[in-house]
Design a protein around this motif. Structure first.
Motif, short mmCIF file in Angstrom:
data_model
loop_
_atom_site.label_atom_id
_atom_site.label_comp_id
_atom_site.label_asym_id
_atom_site.label_seq_id
_atom_site.Cartn_x
_atom_site.Cartn_y
_atom_site.Cartn_z
N GLY A 176 -75.14 -24.26 74.32
CA GLY A 176 -73.87 -24.86 74.75
C GLY A 176 -73.48 -25.45 73.39
O GLY A 176 -74.01 -25.18 72.49
N SER A 177 -72.19 -26.48 73.63
CA SER A 177 -71.68 -27.22 72.57
C SER A 177 -71.72 -28.59 72.70
O SER A 177 -71.36 -28.87 73.94
CB SER A 177 -70.55 -26.35 71.94
N TYR A 178 -71.43 -29.51 71.83
CA TYR A 178 -71.01 -30.88 72.01
C TYR A 178 -69.48 -30.96 71.61
O TYR A 178 -69.30 -30.33 70.32
CB TYR A 178 -71.96 -31.73 71.02
N ARG A 179 -68.97 -31.65 72.31
CA ARG A 179 -67.44 -31.84 71.84
C ARG A 179 -67.20 -33.38 72.24
O ARG A 179 -66.81 -33.40 73.42
CB ARG A 179 -66.75 -30.73 72.45
N GLY A 180 -67.03 -34.10 71.25
CA GLY A 180 -66.84 -35.48 71.52
C GLY A 180 -68.20 -35.87 72.66
O GLY A 180 -69.10 -35.53 72.65
N ALA A 181 -67.51 -36.64 73.73
CA ALA A 181 -68.53 -37.35 74.76
C ALA A 181 -69.03 -36.02 75.60
O ALA A 181 -69.66 -36.22 76.68
CB ALA A 181 -68.12 -38.18 75.46
N LYS A 182 -68.42 -34.74 75.69
CA LYS A 182 -68.45 -33.79 76.55
C LYS A 182 -69.62 -32.72 75.99
O LYS A 182 -69.77 -32.70 74.71
CB LYS A 182 -67.16 -32.97 76.65
N THR A 183 -70.23 -31.90 77.02
CA THR A 183 -71.01 -30.70 76.42
C THR A 183 -70.18 -29.54 77.08
O THR A 183 -69.56 -29.61 78.21
CB THR A 183 -72.45 -30.68 77.00
N ILE A 184 -70.36 -28.59 76.45
CA ILE A 184 -69.63 -27.34 76.98
C ILE A 184 -70.63 -26.17 77.12
O ILE A 184 -71.39 -26.05 76.44
CB ILE A 184 -68.35 -26.93 76.11
N ASP A 185 -70.63 -25.59 78.36
CA ASP A 185 -71.53 -24.47 78.63
C ASP A 185 -71.01 -23.09 78.10
O ASP A 185 -70.79 -22.21 78.92
CB ASP A 185 -71.65 -24.36 80.36
N LEU A 186 -71.33 -22.85 76.76
CA LEU A 186 -70.86 -21.64 75.96
C LEU A 186 -71.76 -20.40 76.65
O LEU A 186 -71.03 -19.41 76.80
CB LEU A 186 -71.37 -21.79 74.64
N LYS A 187 -72.94 -20.42 76.98
CA LYS A 187 -73.82 -19.49 77.49
C LYS A 187 -73.08 -18.94 78.78
O LYS A 187 -72.94 -17.75 78.94
CB LYS A 187 -75.21 -19.93 77.27
N GLY A 188 -72.77 -20.01 79.43
CA GLY A 188 -72.12 -19.56 80.78
C GLY A 188 -70.84 -18.50 80.60
O GLY A 188 -70.47 -17.72 81.22
N ILE A 189 -70.21 -18.99 79.70
CA ILE A 189 -68.90 -18.33 79.36
C ILE A 189 -68.96 -16.91 78.64
O ILE A 189 -68.47 -16.11 79.07
CB ILE A 189 -68.13 -19.19 78.12
N VAL A 190 -70.29 -16.91 78.21
CA VAL A 190 -71.00 -15.57 77.48
C VAL A 190 -71.33 -14.65 78.74
O VAL A 190 -70.78 -13.42 78.67
CB VAL A 190 -71.68 -15.85 76.30
N ASP A 191 -71.95 -15.23 79.54
CA ASP A 191 -72.61 -14.32 80.55
C ASP A 191 -71.21 -13.76 81.58
O ASP A 191 -71.11 -12.69 81.72
CB ASP A 191 -73.50 -15.31 81.53
N GLU A 192 -70.12 -14.75 81.67
CA GLU A 192 -69.00 -14.23 82.60
C GLU A 192 -68.17 -13.12 81.76
O GLU A 192 -67.69 -12.22 82.29
CB GLU A 192 -68.25 -15.31 82.78
#
Ligand code: 6R9
Length: 635
Positions: A176-192
């Motif tokens: 995943g990644s941090y972006r400001g106060a948020k986190t993003i589920d990068l691995k979920g995007i890769v899986d898709e």
């Protein structure tokens, strides 16, 4: 006089003249004196823009990582190569020395080898701005694999298109990644994305946010245990000058992204040379480019150009607004940044917040300020110059493209007198010209036209991956024997260039190139949409924003327009990414078309710009009646 480091204006003109009157000799000297070669070239340059075929330093053998890392170890082993500044200011920054970088790149390279990656294989890197991003790029280069970095803000569909286009066999990502106060589920995007990528046999996953993610057995591997077991020695693969170094996708006028292919030697020489001069880099400077390595600016001026010069380069994981709008200036103070390179959209956003966030920090370390990605407007230029540079740090407004590999038109700080909104003079070795719409060259000064380059430079892209014909059609067919940039420009009374913006169907939003065709394809996926046309319109902060004209299918039922707008933007987010969302959507009964069926974007652009007093020639329109409907219903 040193051709490598230009220090005053007379020297610029002198070196420039040499670089265009005897380009082979000029580049040969630069290449010979400032880089490490396993074997020298047989021929400096061969070129033919009609094919097009361009080769620099043919016959030479080298590895770019030896130039970016190994050769510095004896004198700069303990020097910081990369300063990693995390998203959260409370997390400690990491200083990676050249010695460490060497070890980490080698380990990563050995992991790639253990996964079966070989010279010439394509490796997709889909990572946030963490050290592993730079390290994985260099690890690919170490073993001669071709990296294809996909900006981690792109959606699963955009990612899978890019993976498949260049047949990547492996993907490097994070949990995943941090972006400001948020986190993003990068691995979920890769899986898709990988649901539609059959060629990907393995995925290496960096642990960054420690989230609980799905790991596909047999396919997904945590990176760290593999690194721990890998040797810190890895002999560099010896590459030919013209072997591909990387592929980087950029938007085009038609739907599919173009995989621009950059090769090894010329790219190295030109990015290193421009870095040295455009930022007047000196040994103990701390250089910071705020771009993401997912774009060309990050490739050339966070990784390769700075490291080839043995520089200290900052990698910033965060955003300018977190935890508040003082973040950039806090980082400048903290690491005593000397050169700061960012995009006009960021400057405009920060200027809007007022001086409170700037005044809190000591910016006296700054010597040079850079701008890139889109035209910088006069207001932003002055704000940057007055408040960040305190009128003593020159602004280098650097014009260039993914396709050009390196900076093309730019002032050289303390050398070229700057002029607000002007990228000023061609860099050494660059021969620009302006053309009119009928294919005639425009000579003299105080003129405006379409910007072309008439002679090859070392870092130009050599082809589009898997589609050389498209490379030729896009860049070398508009004007015979010239590289066409897609930009318009004017040349003032002293020969300074000002880039006025794209003249094709690419729109630059917040410094990101977006192709209208790709966005239209996404919008048309909505079941209620019959047809759409996207144009740009001016926006205070983003430079341009997107305006969509949408024709709905006639189903006889009425639909909630606000819901439709949300759904359309949701589809765009899924297909491309949030950066391509439409700011305005107008539902219309028709689109103005020529008799040959082409949408007349010129008119739609004028309406979006609220400039309807003179729509120009509408006589070739097949359906002039739709204009009235469109103009009456502007949202
Ligand atoms: C490096 C980069 C390329 C397009 C280019 C132009 C615009 C970039 C600019 C600029 C005016 C500048 N552009 N720098 N316009 N002044 N200093 O941004 O590459 O993402 O491929 O974009 O960006 O329109 O053609 P890329």
């Amino acid at each position: 006089m040193s051709n490598y480091h230009i220090k005053h204006l007379e020297e610029y003109y002198q070196v420039y003249r040499k670089s265009v009157s005897e380009p082979e000799n000029f580049w040969e000297e630069i290449a010979e004196e400032h880089f490490m070669w396993r074997k020298k070239w047989d021929k400096v340059l061969s070129w033919d823009f009609s094919k097009p075929e361009i080769k620099w330093f043919e016959g030479a053998k080298l590895n770019i990582t030896e130039n970016c890392i190994d050769r510095h170890l004896a004198t700069r082993g303990q020097k910081t190569a990369i300063i990693f500044e995390p998203n959260d200011p409370k997390e400690a920054a990491e200083h990676i020395t050249y010695n460490h970088l060497h070890k980490r790149v080698n380990q990563f390279a050995n992991v790639l080898k253990s996964q079966g990656v070989k010279k010439g294989d394509r490796v997709c890197v889909y990572l946030p701005m963490i050290p592993e991003l730079a390290i994985s790029v260099l690890a690919c280069a170490r073993i001669g694999a071709i990296h294809s970095v996909v900006f981690a803000g792109f959606s699963a569909t955009a990612l899978s298109t890019r993976i498949n286009d260049s047949d990547c066999k492996i993907v490097i990502t994070s949990d995943g990644s941090y972006r400001g106060a948020k986190t993003i589920d990068l691995k979920g995007i890769v899986d898709e994305a990988l649901e539609s990528c059959e060629g990907v046999a393995s995925v290496l996953v960096v642990k960054r946010i420690h989230s609980d993610i799905h790991m596909e057995s047999g396919r997904d591997h945590w990176l760290q245990p593999l690194l721990d077991g890998a040797s810190t020695a890895c002999d560099p693969e010896i590459m030919d000058a013209e072997d591909p170094l990387f592929i980087l996708y950029t938007s085009g006028s038609t739907g599919k992204p173009k995989g621009m292919v950059h090769t090894t030697a010329g790219y190295m020489v030109y990015t290193a040379y421009t870095f040295k001069n455009v930022f007047q880099y000196k040994e103990n400077d701390v250089y910071w480019c705020t771009a993401d390595i997912g774009w060309i600016t990050g490739h050339s001026y966070i990784v390769y150009g700075p490291l080839a010069n043995g520089a200290t380069t900052v990698m910033f994981e965060g955003v300018p607004s977190y935890p508040d709008f003082g973040r950039f200036w806090e980082v400048v103070e903290k690491h005593k940044v000397t050169q700061f390179y960012t995009a006009p959209t960021a400057i405009r956003a920060l200027a809007k917040q007022g001086m409170g966030f700037v005044e809190k920090y000591d910016l006296t370390s700054l010597k040079v300020l850079g701008s890139v990605g889109e035209p910088i407007n006069e207001g932003a230029w002055h704000w940057y110059n007055d408040n960040i540079g305190k009128k003593k740090s020159p602004i280098v407004d650097t014009w260039w493209q993914t396709e050009t590999g390196g900076i093309m038109i730019t002032p050289i700080p303390f050398v070229t007198p700057t002029k607000p909104t002007y990228a000023t003079l061609p860099f050494i070795g660059i021969q620009p010209t302006l053309m009119d719409e009928n294919g005639k060259e425009i000579t003299g000064n105080q003129v405006e036209g379409r910007l072309c380059i008439i002679f090859p430079w070392p870092s130009m892209a050599r082809t589009i991956w898997g589609n050389h014909q498209r490379y030729k059609d896009t860049y070398f067919s508009a004007y015979e024997n010239k590289y066409f940039t897609g930009d318009g420009a004017l040349r003032d009374e002293v020969g300074y260039y000002r880039i006025t913006g794209r003249v094709d169907d690419v729109i630059i939003v917040s410094g990101h190139n977006l192709g209208t065709a790709t966005i239209e394809d996404a919008v048309n996926e909505h079941p209620a949409v019959a047809e759409s046309a996207i144009v740009g319109f001016p926006h205070d902060i983003k430079g341009n924003a997107l305006y969509g004209y949408v024709i709905l299918k006639d189903t006889g039922e009425s639909r909630d327009q606000n819901n439709l707008r949300k759904e359309i933007n949701q589809i765009i987010t899924e297909h491309i990414g949030p950066i391509a969302k439409l700011d305005k959507i107008q539902f219309t009964s028709g689109l103005p078309k020529t008799r040959s069926g082409k949408i007349m974007r010129r008119i739609l652009r004028k309406i979006a710009h609220k400039d309807t007093s003179n729509l120009g020639d509408t006589s070739t329109l097949l359906n002039p009646e739709v204009l009235k409907d469109i103009m009456e219903n502007v949202p």
